[in-house]
Structure formats: C-alpha cells, structure tokens
Scaffold this motif. Structure first.
Motif, PDB file in Angstrom:
ATOM      1  N   TYR A 316       0.674 -15.881  -1.142  1.00  0.00           N
ATOM      2  CA  TYR A 316       1.047 -16.589   0.086  1.00  0.00           C
ATOM      3  C   TYR A 316       0.021 -16.191   1.130  1.00  0.00           C
ATOM      4  CZ  TYR A 316       3.071 -12.011   1.201  1.00  0.00           C
ATOM      5  OH  TYR A 316       3.252 -10.672   1.399  1.00  0.00           O
ATOM      6  N   PHE A 317      -0.042 -16.958   2.217  1.00  0.00           N
ATOM      7  CA  PHE A 317      -0.993 -16.611   3.271  1.00  0.00           C
ATOM      8  C   PHE A 317      -0.310 -15.659   4.249  1.00  0.00           C
ATOM      9  CE2 PHE A 317      -4.040 -16.764   6.600  1.00  0.00           C
ATOM     10  CZ  PHE A 317      -5.236 -17.073   5.962  1.00  0.00           C
ATOM     11  N   PRO A 318      -0.833 -14.444   4.399  1.00  0.00           N
ATOM     12  CA  PRO A 318      -0.159 -13.437   5.227  1.00  0.00           C
ATOM     13  C   PRO A 318      -0.421 -13.637   6.716  1.00  0.00           C
ATOM     14  CG  PRO A 318      -2.152 -12.529   4.322  1.00  0.00           C
ATOM     15  CD  PRO A 318      -2.048 -13.927   3.770  1.00  0.00           C
ATOM     16  N   SER A 319       0.356 -12.939   7.536  1.00  0.00           N
ATOM     17  CA  SER A 319       0.115 -12.941   8.977  1.00  0.00           C
ATOM     18  C   SER A 319       0.024 -11.530   9.549  1.00  0.00           C
ATOM     19  CB  SER A 319       1.236 -13.704   9.705  1.00  0.00           C
ATOM     20  OG  SER A 319       2.507 -13.159   9.385  1.00  0.00           O
ATOM     21  N   VAL A 320       0.468 -10.527   8.792  1.00  0.00           N
ATOM     22  CA  VAL A 320       0.411  -9.132   9.262  1.00  0.00           C
ATOM     23  C   VAL A 320      -1.039  -8.655   9.224  1.00  0.00           C
ATOM     24  CG1 VAL A 320       1.188  -6.780   8.823  1.00  0.00           C
ATOM     25  CG2 VAL A 320       2.749  -8.710   8.442  1.00  0.00           C
ATOM     26  N   PRO A 321      -1.563  -8.123  10.321  1.00  0.00           N
ATOM     27  CA  PRO A 321      -2.985  -7.755  10.366  1.00  0.00           C
ATOM     28  C   PRO A 321      -3.404  -6.752   9.284  1.00  0.00           C
ATOM     29  CG  PRO A 321      -2.058  -7.772  12.574  1.00  0.00           C
ATOM     30  CD  PRO A 321      -0.916  -7.948  11.635  1.00  0.00           C
ATOM     31  N   ASP A 411     -12.789   8.627   8.313  1.00  0.00           N
ATOM     32  CA  ASP A 411     -11.649   9.449   7.910  1.00  0.00           C
ATOM     33  C   ASP A 411     -10.452   9.060   8.771  1.00  0.00           C
ATOM     34  OD1 ASP A 411     -11.959  10.925  10.388  1.00  0.00           O
ATOM     35  OD2 ASP A 411     -13.493  12.152   9.410  1.00  0.00           O
ATOM     36  N   GLU A 412      -9.414   9.861   8.741  1.00  0.00           N
ATOM     37  CA  GLU A 412      -8.184   9.522   9.472  1.00  0.00           C
ATOM     38  C   GLU A 412      -8.452   9.322  10.960  1.00  0.00           C
ATOM     39  OE1 GLU A 412      -4.187   8.608  10.088  1.00  0.00           O
ATOM     40  OE2 GLU A 412      -5.351   8.726   8.225  1.00  0.00           O
ATOM     41  N   ALA A 413      -9.402  10.082  11.515  1.00  0.00           N
ATOM     42  CA  ALA A 413      -9.668  10.036  12.957  1.00  0.00           C
ATOM     43  C   ALA A 413     -10.893   9.209  13.324  1.00  0.00           C
ATOM     44  CB  ALA A 413      -9.828  11.464  13.487  1.00  0.00           C
ATOM     45  N   HIS A 414     -11.616   8.675  12.348  1.00  0.00           N
ATOM     46  CA  HIS A 414     -12.850   7.941  12.632  1.00  0.00           C
ATOM     47  C   HIS A 414     -12.875   6.618  11.858  1.00  0.00           C
ATOM     48  CE1 HIS A 414     -13.892  12.199  13.386  1.00  0.00           C
ATOM     49  NE2 HIS A 414     -14.701  11.723  14.325  1.00  0.00           N
ATOM     50  N   ALA A 415     -13.263   5.538  12.555  1.00  0.00           N
ATOM     51  CA  ALA A 415     -13.425   4.215  11.929  1.00  0.00           C
ATOM     52  C   ALA A 415     -12.163   3.804  11.159  1.00  0.00           C
ATOM     53  CB  ALA A 415     -14.656   4.199  11.012  1.00  0.00           C
ATOM     54  N   ASN A 416     -11.015   4.012  11.783  1.00  0.00           N
ATOM     55  CA  ASN A 416      -9.735   3.791  11.113  1.00  0.00           C
ATOM     56  C   ASN A 416      -8.838   2.907  11.974  1.00  0.00           C
ATOM     57  OD1 ASN A 416      -7.467   3.941   9.537  1.00  0.00           O
ATOM     58  ND2 ASN A 416      -7.034   6.092   9.934  1.00  0.00           N
ATOM     59  N   PRO A 417      -9.073   1.592  11.993  1.00  0.00           N
ATOM     60  CA  PRO A 417      -8.279   0.721  12.871  1.00  0.00           C
ATOM     61  C   PRO A 417      -6.815   0.599  12.453  1.00  0.00           C
ATOM     62  CG  PRO A 417      -9.711  -0.577  11.454  1.00  0.00           C
ATOM     63  CD  PRO A 417     -10.114   0.850  11.272  1.00  0.00           C
ATOM     64  N   GLN A 418      -6.505   0.821  11.189  1.00  0.00           N
ATOM     65  CA  GLN A 418      -5.093   0.735  10.779  1.00  0.00           C
ATOM     66  C   GLN A 418      -4.251   1.760  11.529  1.00  0.00           C
ATOM     67  OE1 GLN A 418      -3.388   2.797   7.669  1.00  0.00           O
ATOM     68  NE2 GLN A 418      -2.577   1.018   6.560  1.00  0.00           N
ATOM     69  N   TRP A 421      -3.581   0.452  14.922  1.00  0.00           N
ATOM     70  CA  TRP A 421      -2.579  -0.631  14.840  1.00  0.00           C
ATOM     71  C   TRP A 421      -1.172  -0.046  14.711  1.00  0.00           C
ATOM     72  CZ3 TRP A 421       0.075  -2.158  10.153  1.00  0.00           C
ATOM     73  CH2 TRP A 421       0.832  -3.324  10.286  1.00  0.00           C
ATOM     74  N   ARG A 422      -1.008   0.979  13.893  1.00  0.00           N
ATOM     75  CA  ARG A 422       0.306   1.626  13.764  1.00  0.00           C
ATOM     76  C   ARG A 422       0.731   2.229  15.101  1.00  0.00           C
ATOM     77  NH1 ARG A 422      -1.912   4.116   9.068  1.00  0.00           N
ATOM     78  NH2 ARG A 422      -1.811   6.111  10.198  1.00  0.00           N
ATOM     79  N   GLU A 423      -0.208   2.828  15.819  1.00  0.00           N
ATOM     80  CA  GLU A 423       0.111   3.419  17.118  1.00  0.00           C
ATOM     81  C   GLU A 423       0.499   2.372  18.151  1.00  0.00           C
ATOM     82  OE1 GLU A 423      -3.466   5.593  17.804  1.00  0.00           O
ATOM     83  OE2 GLU A 423      -2.836   7.332  16.588  1.00  0.00           O
ATOM     84  N   MET A 424       0.059   1.128  17.943  1.00  0.00           N
ATOM     85  CA  MET A 424       0.482   0.016  18.811  1.00  0.00           C
ATOM     86  C   MET A 424       1.920  -0.422  18.526  1.00  0.00           C
ATOM     87  SD  MET A 424      -2.715  -2.624  18.465  1.00  0.00           S
ATOM     88  CE  MET A 424      -4.341  -2.278  19.091  1.00  0.00           C
ATOM     89  N   GLY A 425       2.465   0.068  17.415  1.00  0.00           N
ATOM     90  CA  GLY A 425       3.769  -0.398  16.984  1.00  0.00           C
ATOM     91  C   GLY A 425       3.701  -1.401  15.858  1.00  0.00           C
ATOM     92  N   ALA A 426       2.542  -1.529  15.233  1.00  0.00           N
ATOM     93  CA  ALA A 426       2.327  -2.423  14.093  1.00  0.00           C
ATOM     94  C   ALA A 426       2.730  -3.865  14.396  1.00  0.00           C
ATOM     95  CB  ALA A 426       3.065  -1.911  12.864  1.00  0.00           C
ATOM     96  N   LEU A 438      -8.873  -2.872  18.441  1.00  0.00           N
ATOM     97  CA  LEU A 438      -9.025  -2.574  17.012  1.00  0.00           C
ATOM     98  C   LEU A 438     -10.481  -2.681  16.582  1.00  0.00           C
ATOM     99  CD1 LEU A 438      -5.874  -4.361  15.544  1.00  0.00           C
ATOM    100  CD2 LEU A 438      -6.228  -1.905  15.888  1.00  0.00           C
ATOM    101  N   HIS A 439     -11.185  -3.678  17.089  1.00  0.00           N
ATOM    102  CA  HIS A 439     -12.615  -3.767  16.783  1.00  0.00           C
ATOM    103  C   HIS A 439     -13.354  -2.518  17.283  1.00  0.00           C
ATOM    104  CE1 HIS A 439     -13.418  -7.656  14.945  1.00  0.00           C
ATOM    105  NE2 HIS A 439     -12.542  -8.224  15.749  1.00  0.00           N
TER     106      HIS A 439
END
Length: 477
Positions: A316-321, A411-418, A421-426, A438-439
């Motif tokens: 299916y075509f998703p919408s969650v980033p 790593d977890e603290a570098h170049a990790n937009p996910q 996104w979680r910190e935004m409340g997903a 995020l960019h």
C-alpha cells in the motif's frame, strides 16, 4: 581497545565502487512520478548510482501490451517516458523483464496490490515477439550503441511461488525464448538471469544454458540476512538474531565461485526483507550497509540496494514519514542514515589498503587518495548480540605529517532524522517547518579530530558508539 593499523606504502586493492552500478526501486509506474524522479536525480548526483532496476515494466498498468478487441496492442510510450528521463539525468535502465501482460498470461495469479501477473505465458512465441519488438524499438529509438550498455534481466525471483507460478523448467524455457529474441535484434545486447532469491538456481541455470548453447552475459540473484520475501508482521528481530554477522559476504563468495567466471550482479539486498522494519530508518542500517558493501569488494560487478526511496507501493502507499520502508530517502526526500553511509562510500577513493586488526563488532577499512586517506570504521552487531561503544585506536604508518584530520559520524546522535521525528511526537503528516528541521538534522558534519604524529606514524583515537559509522579523513600537506 580495538586496535587497527595500515601502511601507506602497501600495495593497494582496487575499490571499484561496484555498489554504485545499480539501485532498486518499486515498479515501473512510480517512475513516472515527479517526486520519484527528483529523488533519483539526487541519488545519482550525491551517491553516484548509474542504473536503476524496478519491477513491472510489462504489467498492464504500463500499457506495454494489452488485448484490444481481441488483437495485441503494443505501446512503448510509458516505458520510453521512463527511459527518456533516466538518460536525461545520466542514468540507464537495468531492465527487469516482468511481469506477464494479461494478454499473454496463462493464468490469473498476481502479486502485490498492483496485481502483477506471475504466470508463465500461454504462448512462448508471443512472449518472444514482445521481447523482440521491445528491444528492436529501443535500438531504433536510442541507438544500438546506447542499448548495448543496458542490462536485460529475465523476470524476478522465479524460485519463489509468490513471483512465478511455473516450474524451474518453465523459467528456463522463458529465458531461452527471451535471450534468443533479444539477441536476434543485436547479439551484443546483454541478457542474464536467473534473478533468483536466496542465491538459488545458479548452477542449474548455467548448466541449462550451456547444454542449450544459450548466451548468458551475467548472473543475477538476491539476498537478505532474513527470509527472502518479508512481510509486515514478520518477527524480523528473531530472523536477524539467528543469522550470522557476515552471512552476505559468505553468500557472495559462494555465488562468485559458482558463477563460472560470469559477472555477478546482486540486484536486491538490504538489512532485511521486511518492508516495515524500523531498522531501515535507524543508524543500524548505516553500519550494516557500509560493512556489507566493503566486505563484498572483488566478488561482484554490481550490488543493487533495494531501494533508493520510500515512494513504494507493493503493499500500500504509506503516509507515515518513518515507517521502516526499504528506501534510502523517506517519502519526503529526507536522507536516512543509510543514505549518508552511501554518501561516505561515494567519496572514497579507489585504492584500498590492507588493514591489520580484528574485533568482534568493530571493522575498519582504509582507502587512499592522492593527498589523503580515509579510514572508515563501523560498529555493528545483529539484534540480541552483544555490542557496546568502543574506543578505536588507528595508526597509519609511513605517512607524511597531516595538514588536518576530520571525522564525519552516523550514529544515534548524528545524521539521525528518525530520532528527531520521534522527539516531535512522530507526526504522520509533516508541516513545512518540521520537514525543514528533519532535513537539517539528517546532514553529516565535519568535526576536527585530535591526532598525533611521530616518526612517520599518524595516530588517532575515536569513540564509535553501537550501530555507528565514523569516517576519519587524514589530509596531508
């Protein structure tokens, strides 16, 4: 402390950037989307990909061949639109010849939500006619010298019932009719297979072709460290936990031996085959990608990562980033950690040095360029296997004194937009400001790294967290 060393005077091994040969995508109709095209252009420019492979070029939603009033109606317009775009940005197609047009199909079994027909042709001569007409059309449109640079791969994973309702013998018959039809247009056009999952059918395929005196220009297959065809509800963590850390290298070595000197192309691979695996969006994937690619050097001609984008609709075509999709880029074009790993790899030179040192989770490679050397370190383990942050000691001997040394990290603290996104409340739907943030956090930063120099030896120490990549570049005066 993990300890690694290399000598700049050592004879080097060629690093051919084989991973940039091809990258995967979903199915042909998405290649007509503007956002797909924009993302592929970016991947070509940033990461160096030269070919793209996707399913479904022959499916009815591309209109390549349909039954119209009881007669075959050929239309290569949509296929040409895709190829025109690829050539316009300096790329080429790695043509996967699938799925079966309904007009030729012997049955109604389909795969994925877009219903690609997976049955053999009811008349192999009609299939051969389609192959001949398509190849002839492209030679007339783009010129034989151009089309000779392309690759024609017969079908997709015919060893899996999900993709082929015929037998192995039926697939071999399909290959025979395909290669004969395409080579009748021009013998120098490149055709290969068996495009299988799990490194299978290679010996049988080559034996069949040898017996029937059929040309094979390349051997292609797929592999993942999990099941060949993943599903959203799979227990992927357990599959990975029971795998082996270097399993893909072991499989590539075995395939290289079995290919009888033919060029080997892996036309699908990823950290797992699950289309909704959260690890695909995490630094875990970056460490896996960098390690897996560099371990395959010298074994393959092409290593096509599946896929470059989350613009992907098999189920299916998703919408969650961030939904655990296969892609290097999210739906919105935000680079994931794995994208940044490919970016680091793209910047490497072509002269790989021998590195001494071994560790349970840390791996290190060194690649020389004219005025610099890059040391790339990964800290990777499969799920449920022991891993911790490590202080890695690196010594480069027989070197001039550096001008400067810098490091880029994933790593977890570098170049990790996910994580951001979680910190935004997903949020499922992003605002323009959220997307801009995020960019920004997806970017890698160059940080100066302390170093010591004594008697021709450059010495650096670096902390490498679990599931991380660190690229240390030493620039000489």
């Amino acid at each position: 402390m993990p300890d690694f060393s290399c000598r700049l005077s050592e004879t080097t091994t060629p690093l051919t950037h084989f991973w940039e040969h091809t990258v995967g995508s979903d199915h042909a109709p998405v290649a007509l989307r503007a956002d797909w095209q924009a993302q592929l252009r970016r991947c070509h420019e940033d990461l160096g990909f030269r070919y793209v492979r996707f399913h479904g070029l022959l499916s009815d939603d591309m209109g390549t061949l349909i039954d119209h009033d009881g007669k075959p109606l050929y239309s290569f317009f949509n296929a040409d639109q895709v190829v025109d775009f690829l050539l316009s940005v300096g790329m080429r197609p790695f043509v996967e010849l699938s799925f079966m047009p309904e007009a030729l199909a012997s049955g109604y079994k389909t795969v994925f939500h877009y219903k690609g027909n997976i049955t053999p042709p009811k008349d192999y001569k009609q299939w051969a006619t389609l192959m001949n007409r398509l190849a002839r059309h492209w030679v007339e449109r783009y010129g034989v010298e151009e089309v000779r640079e392309w690759f024609f791969e017969v079908w997709n994973e015919p060893n899996l019932p999900a993709f082929w309702k015929g037998t192995q013998a039926d697939y071999f018959k399909l290959y025979r009719h395909t290669v004969e039809a395409i080579k009748s247009v021009d013998p120098a056009l490149k055709v290969g297979g068996p495009a299988t999952a799990k490194n299978e059918w290679i010996e049988e395929f080559l034996e069949f072709c040898e017996k029937k005196k059929l040309p094979v220009d390349f051997v292609s297959t797929h592999h993942y460290p999990t099941d060949a065809l993943g599903n959203e509800g799979d227990d992927t963590e357990t599959q990975l936990a029971t795998s082996r850390r270097a399993v893909l290298r072991e499989q590539a070595q075995d395939t290289f031996r079995r290919a009888r000197g033919k060029p080997v192309f892996y036309t699908e691979w990823n950290a797992s085959s699950n289309p909704r695996d959260a690890r695909h969006d995490e630094p875990y994937a970056a460490a896996f990608v960098a390690k897996t690619i560099l371990e395959a050097n010298g074994l393959v001609e092409g290593y096509s990562f599946w896929t470059f984008t989350d613009i992907f609709e098999e189920n299916y075509f998703p919408s969650v980033p961030f939904h655990g999709g296969f892609g290097l880029l999210t739906l919105h074009g935000v680079p994931k950690p794995a994208y940044r790993a490919f970016e680091l790899l793209h910047r490497l030179g072509t002269e790989q040095l021998l590195v001494d040192g071994i560790h349970e989770t840390v791996s290190v490679w060194a690649v020389r360029q004219e005025t610099s050397v890059t040391v790339l370190a990964t800290n990777h383990a499969l799920p449920r296997h022991s891993i911790k942050g490590e202080t890695v000691d690196v010594r480069i001997s027989e070197a001039r004194e550096p001008r400067h040394v810098h490091v880029e990290r994933i790593d977890e603290a570098h170049a990790n937009p996910q994580r951001a996104w979680r910190e935004m409340g997903a949020p499922e739907y992003l605002s323009a400001l959220q997307l801009e943030h995020l960019h920004a956090v997806s970017r890698m930063a160059r940080e100066p790294l302390p170093w010591k120099y004594d008697n021709g030896v450059v010495h650096v120490e670096i902390e490498v967290p679990p599931h991380a990549v660190a690229a240390i570049t030493v620039v000489f005066a």
